[in-house]
Structure formats: C-alpha cells, structure tokens
Write an enzyme that holds these catalytic residues in place. Structure first.
Site, PDB file in Angstrom:
ATOM      1  N   GLU A 119       0.811  -1.217   0.000  1.00 18.14           N
ATOM      2  CA  GLU A 119       0.000   0.000   0.000  1.00 18.14           C
ATOM      3  C   GLU A 119       0.845   1.269   0.000  1.00 18.14           C
ATOM      4  OE1 GLU A 119      -2.565  -3.303   1.269  1.00 18.14           O
ATOM      5  OE2 GLU A 119      -0.570  -2.605   1.917  1.00 18.14           O
ATOM      6  N   HIS A 142      -9.351  -5.688  11.207  1.00 16.02           N
ATOM      7  CA  HIS A 142     -10.058  -5.532   9.945  1.00 16.02           C
ATOM      8  C   HIS A 142     -11.426  -4.872  10.136  1.00 16.02           C
ATOM      9  CE1 HIS A 142      -7.018  -8.383   8.719  1.00 16.02           C
ATOM     10  NE2 HIS A 142      -7.382  -8.286   7.463  1.00 16.02           N
TER      11      HIS A 142
END
Length: 327
Positions: free
Chosen positions: A60, A129
């Site tokens: 990322e 998450h």
C-alpha cells in the site's frame, strides 16, 4: 431508472469517468484480473486494459506513493485499498505528502486523487479488519472525506470525487456492496460537502453517515408508532462538514442524537457536539446524546459484537429518554 447494487454503482462511476478522461486510472490489489476484492471493478480490465486497471503487489505504501507522483504529473488516479485498515500502511504518503503538497507548493501543484475502499465493521473479521478511521483522515487539512450510505449516493458522490482536484478519501462498506436500489439511467453528480435530510421530523434531529444510517431509519419507523417524529440527516461528506444543515435542523427540533460507527474519543460526533453547543446552545431542550461503538477494539464473538456495536434498540431508548417518555 434501473436497479443495481452498491458495487455496480461504484463500478459505473469509475467506468463513466474513465471513458470521459483518459488520464484517470485504477490501481490496487486484485482490481484487475480478480475483478476487485469485492467485485467493484468487474469487467474494467477487459474494457480499459492493463495500463489503466493495474494490479499491484501487497504494498500500500508503494502504490499510494506511485499514485501521488502520477497525480503531480497530469494523471487522475483512483487508489483502491482492499480495506481502509490497510491504508495505515500508506498513511505517511497520504498525510505527509498528498494532503500537504498543494499548500506547501503555494498552489502550484494540485493532487487530483481518490483513495477508496471499505471502512468499518464488516462482520466477524477480527479487530484489525474492523476499524472506522474516517475521523483520523477528517482531522487532516487538505483531505476531503466522503462516506455514502447507499448505491445512489455512492455513484453520484464518487463521480464528483473523481472530477475534484483535491485529495479525496472515499469510504464504502463491504456489508453494503450487495445492497440494491433504483438509480437514474442518466448520468448524475452529487455535490461534495452537502448533507441531505433523509427524513423530515419535528421532535429530534438524528445525524449519521455511512451504513449505520440504516439503523436510524429502522429505529425512526418504530418510533413513529409511539408518535415520535425523528428528522434524519445523512452527512454524506464529513470533511467538509455541512454545518448549516445540522444547525438548522437542531434549531427546529431542539434535540440531537449523534449516531456514529466509530470509537467515542475524538469522533466526528465530538466535533458536531462542540459545533451545536457553540452556535445553537440556546435552542437545545435537552443534552445532546451520542451513540458510538464501545471504546474497545472490535470483538470476534457474536455476543460481544452485539454489545459493542450500536443497536436500533439503543437509538429508540435514547430518543424516548430525550423526550422523557417512559413505557
């Protein structure tokens, strides 16, 4: 009108803008050959080719930086994070570079870039998450933060975000990707920074955004059975925040509930509470109520999730308490 899912609305928004402007491209993990982790880019690789729909390694920080560099050189990238929890790996690029380059260059450089992907709770996915980080990004000048609550808004807001010349954080929900609704056949855009009144009411103002707004709608229907009329505001965009719509509603109803899928400390609700007490304190008939996640990481066990996550029943209880109604 046509009935499409949230994921199809996202795909349509990106595809329509990419057909219009060849400088726009999509990049991220599994956006191409796999059609997106949540199938929000299904078929786009076949239409636009691998130079405009680009699969990346699990890096990322790397592809966020690549996107920022390309935006400085005439491109308009759409950066997809598989989940915004993973954006924390790239937060240095987003906060220290993308958000600040325009100001630090004296306006010489614009950064027309969209960072998009799912935010918040998505089921039993574990604490790392399941985080809603929109208040983190909204805290940073130079970023616009957009959170649609339905497919219609998702398409119109994303198209506006892609055309915008600022850095946009566009947050979705993996729980909502399959939700369907009717949207217009013709092209449309929705303005950034403008809230919408989803339901008019006279007794209490309820402010929310994103998928949790649907809890407010469910609760309002049950409250109507007790002759309690809730006005629901969908912020749509939390940076910039539509202060005027909130204040106008609170001055009418004189009561306020804030509903947010986030931890309570330093939340968007905290900002709105300050705003209302500063500009509409004399209009309030009761203290402001706030409903957020419990102040812990997301649990995995279902019974703990039910306690941790806001509920329709809690909204109903808070509304009745504000009006001093006892069953």
């Amino acid at each position: 009108m046509k009935k499409i899912s949230f994921r199809e609305a996202i795909k349509e928004a990106m595809s329509e803008e990419m057909r219009r402007d060849k400088s726009i491209y999509l990049i991220g993990e599994e956006v191409g050959f796999y059609n997106g982790a949540y199938k929000a880019s299904k078929g786009m690789l076949a239409e636009f080719g691998k130079t405009r729909v680009i699969d990346t390694p699990i890096s990322e920080l790397g592809f966020a930086g690549l996107g920022i560099g390309s935006a400085l050189n005439g491109c308009r990238p759409i950066i997809e994070f598989m989940t915004f929890n993973f954006s924390l790996v790239a937060i240095d690029q987003i906060i220290n570079n993308a958000a600040k380059i325009r100001q630090m260059s004296g306006g010489q450089w614009e950064i027309p870039i969209v960072f998009r992907g799912p935010t918040g709770f998505g089921g039993q996915l574990g604490a790392t998450h399941s985080q809603a980080l929109e208040n983190w990004y909204a805290n940073c000048p130079g970023l616009k933060v957009v959170i649609p609550s339905n497919a219609y808004d998702a398409k119109g807001l994303l198209k506006a975000a892609i055309k915008d010349n600022d850095v946009i954080i566009f947050l979705e929900s993996e729980i909502m990707y399959g939700d369907k609704m009717n949207i217009p056949n013709q092209e449309y855009y929705l303005p950034l920074g403008k809230a919408i009144i989803k339901k008019t009411g006279s007794d209490i103002t309820l402010v929310a955004f994103g998928k949790i707004l649907n809890l407010a709608i469910q609760a309002s229907k049950e409250l109507e059975e007790s002759n309690i009329n809730i006005e629901i505001i969908d912020l749509r965009t939390i940076r910039p925040l539509d202060y005027k719509t909130i204040l106008k509603s609170v001055k009418k109803t004189t009561r306020l509930i804030l509903l947010e899928e986030a931890w309570p400390f330093g939340s968007i609700s905290s900002e709105i509470t300050y705003l209302v007490q500063k500009y509409a304190f004399d209009s309030l008939s009761a203290p402001i109520k706030r409903i957020t996640l419990e102040d812990t990481p997301a649990p995995y066990a279902k019974n703990l999730i039910e306690f941790w996550y806001p509920s329709k029943e809690k909204i109903i209880t808070y509304a009745k308490n504000l009006l001093e109604i006892t069953d």
